[in-house]
Design an enzyme around this catalytic site. Structure first.
Site, PDB file in Angstrom:
ATOM      1  N   ALA A 174      27.001 -18.739  67.990  1.00  0.00           N
ATOM      2  CA  ALA A 174      28.281 -18.094  68.305  1.00  0.00           C
ATOM      3  C   ALA A 174      29.210 -19.050  69.030  1.00  0.00           C
ATOM      4  O   ALA A 174      30.422 -19.085  68.776  1.00  0.00           O
ATOM      5  CB  ALA A 174      28.047 -16.838  69.147  1.00  0.00           C
ATOM      6  N   ASP A 175      28.659 -19.844  69.947  1.00  0.00           N
ATOM      7  CA  ASP A 175      29.475 -20.822  70.667  1.00  0.00           C
ATOM      8  C   ASP A 175      30.007 -21.893  69.730  1.00  0.00           C
ATOM      9  O   ASP A 175      31.178 -22.292  69.819  1.00  0.00           O
ATOM     10  CB  ASP A 175      28.649 -21.477  71.770  1.00  0.00           C
ATOM     11  N   MET A 176      29.144 -22.376  68.852  1.00  0.00           N
ATOM     12  CA  MET A 176      29.569 -23.425  67.926  1.00  0.00           C
ATOM     13  C   MET A 176      30.680 -22.922  67.001  1.00  0.00           C
ATOM     14  O   MET A 176      31.675 -23.616  66.756  1.00  0.00           O
ATOM     15  CB  MET A 176      28.379 -23.915  67.101  1.00  0.00           C
TER      16      MET A 176
END
Length: 402
Positions: A174-176
Site C-alpha cells: 500500500a505504501d509503495m
C-alpha cells in the site's frame, strides 16, 4: 555492476526542482526517491536524535531500506514541535517547490502549519499529504499503517487459498503504491503551475484509495452483480490456466493463460491438446469455471518433470510461463545482468547493492549519486542558506531544534 564515475553527466528532467520531505517511512520515502533519482534536490527532514523510523528496519544490522529509499537525498534534522523549528521551516519553505508530509491528518494544523498558513508563506507551494485514510472523513484520524490498509481495502480478502486465512503482503504494498501515485501527482501539479500558470495546491494521497484503485473493477462487479471477490489462491476470475505449480525436483513454475491463444498454446505444448475438445476446457469462460479441475491436470503434467525439463518445454513452444525466482536466481539471470538491473553504490568504506533507476529515459535518464546516509549530514549546508553560522547551529543542536 558498480557506478561508473567516469561516465559523463547527462541532463536530468527535474534539475532545479526542490522538494522538502518531512514525511516518514515508505510512501513518502519512495516518492522522494523517484524525484531525486531524476534530478530534484530532495531534502529529507528528520526528527533530531531519532530520525526516520525506516532507519530501524535492519537486516544483519544494516539499514538497507534506508540506504535504498533515502538515496540521492540531502539529509537534515529539524524539530517541528519546537517554535524555533517551525520558524526555520517558515524561512526554508519559499526556497522549495514541493513539501511532502505523512503525519496523521490534522497534525500540521495542530502545529500551526496548516495549508492556510503554508500558502501565505509560499503561494506557489505544492503540498503532498500522504495518510492511511485521507485528509477528510470521520475515519481520517485512525492509525494508518499499510498493513491495516491492505486488510481493509479488499486486498487481503481476495488473497490466499479458499480455505485459508486472508493474506496481507510481506512488503509494504500500500505504501509503495501510494508513493508512485504521490510522485505522479507532484508532477501533475508542477506541470500545471509551470505551463498553465496555476498556483500551488494540496495533494491528498490516501493509502487505502491508492491500493483500492489497482484491485480491478470491484465496485463495478459489486454494483452490477452483487459479487464480492473471495480467495482463489493464484487463480484468476478472468482467464485460465493461472497459478504456480511444483516440479518433480521441488522447483516452481508460474503459468499465465491470460489470452485464449496463449492458454491453447500452453495445453498443446504440454501434450494436453485433447483438453481443448473437452467442453470443460474448450473456451476461456469454461476454463475459468472449471479452474480447479484444470489445475489438477496441469499440476500432474508439471510435477512429472524437473524444473529444467519444464523450462525446455516452455522455451521450445514460447509458452507464457516462467520459473518462480528468488533474488539469487534473478542476480544470475543473463537478461537482467545485461540490462544492469542492480548497481553497487558507494556507502562509506564499502558498497550497497540496490535496484537501478526505474523507469529508463533515453535522453534524460535518472542516476544514483549516493546512498542514504547519516542523520543530519547536510545541516550545515542547508541551514547555511539561511545565513546561520556554526555558532547558531551549535546552539540549535543543544536546544534540540536541529
Amino acid at each position: 555492476m558498480g557506478l561508473d564515475p567516469s561516465r559523463p553527466a547527462r541532463p536530468q528532467p527535474l534539475t532545479g526542482v526542490r522538494v522538502l520531505d518531512v514525511s516518514r517511512m515508505v510512501a513518502g520515502g519512495l516518492a522522494g526517491m523517484l524525484l531525486a533519482d531524476f534530478g530534484a534536490d530532495v531534502v529529507k527532514v528528520e526528527q533530531p536524535g531519532t530520525g526516520d523510523p525506516l532507519r530501524q528496519w535492519t537486516a544483519g544490522g544494516e539499514p538497507f531500506w534506508w540506504k535504498v529509499y533515502a538515496r540521492n537525498k540531502r539529509l537534515v534534522t529539524l524539530n517541528l514541535q519546537a517554535p524555533e523549528g517551525r520558524d526555520l521551516l517558515r524561512q526554508l519553505l519559499p526556497r522549495f517547490d514541493v513539501m511532502v508530509e505523512s503525519f496523521v491528518p490534522a497534525t500540521l494544523e495542530r502545529l500551526g502549519l496548516g495549508w492556510d498558513v503554508l500558502r501565505t508563506w509560499h503561494p506557489g507551494l505544492i503540498l503532498a499529504r500522504i495518510s492511511g485514510w485521507g485528509q477528510t472523513g470521520p475515519g481520517r484520524g485512525r492509525p494508518g499503517f499499510g498493513t491495516l490498509v491492505e486488510a481493509a481495502s479488499g486486498f487481503a480478502a481476495m488473497n490466499g487459498e479458499p480455505d485459508g486465512a486472508p493474506i496481507v503482503p510481506s512488503f509494504p504494498l500500500a505504501d509503495m503504491t501510494s508513493g508512485l501515485y504521490a510522485s505522479n501527482a507532484i508532477m501533475f501539479a508542477l506541470y500545471h503551475r509551470a505551463v498553465n500558470g496555476g498556483t500551488g495546491q494540496v495533494i491528498d494521497v490516501a493509502l487505502f484509495e491508492s491500493l483500492f484503485s489497482v484491485l480491478g473493477p470491484l465496485p463495478a462487479e459489486y454494483a452490477a452483480l452483487g459479487r464480492e471477490r473471495t480467495r482463489d489462491g493464484s487463480r484468476s476470475r478472468n482467464a485460465g490456466p493461472r497459478g504456480c505449480y511444483r516440479t518433480r525436483d521441488d522447483g516452481w513454475i508460474a503459468v499465465s493463460g491470460s489470452t485464449p491463444k496463449m492458454a491453447e498454446r500452453f495445453l498443446r505444448g504440454y501434450g494436453l491438446a485433447a483438453l481443448l475438445e473437452d467442453a470443460r476446457f474448450s473456451s476461456n469462460e469454461a476454463r475459468v469455471e472449471n479452474a480447479s479441475a484444470l489445475d489438477v491436470l496441469l499440476a500432474e503434467a508439471i510435477a512429472g518433470r524437473t524444473l529444467a525439463e519444464n523450462i525446455a518445454i516452455i522455451d521450445a513452444h514460447q509458452l507464457t510461463a516462467v520459473p518462480v525466482q528468488t533474488i539469487a536466481a534473478i542476480e544470475r539471470d543473463p537478461h537482467w545482468r545485461d540490462r544492469g538491473l542492480t548497481v553497487d553504490v558507494p556507502d562509506g568504506g564499502g558498497e550497497v547493492r540496490m535496484h537501478d533507476v526505474v523507469p529508463r529515459l533515453s535522453e534524460t535518464p535518472g542516476a544514483i549519486r549516493w546512498a542514504g546516509g547519516t542523520l543530519g549530514r547536510d545541516n550545515e549546508a542547508l541551514f547555511g542558506e539561511l545565513g546561520l553560522t556554526a555558532t547558531d547551529l551549535a546552539r540549535l543542536r543543544g536546544e534540540g531544534v536541529i
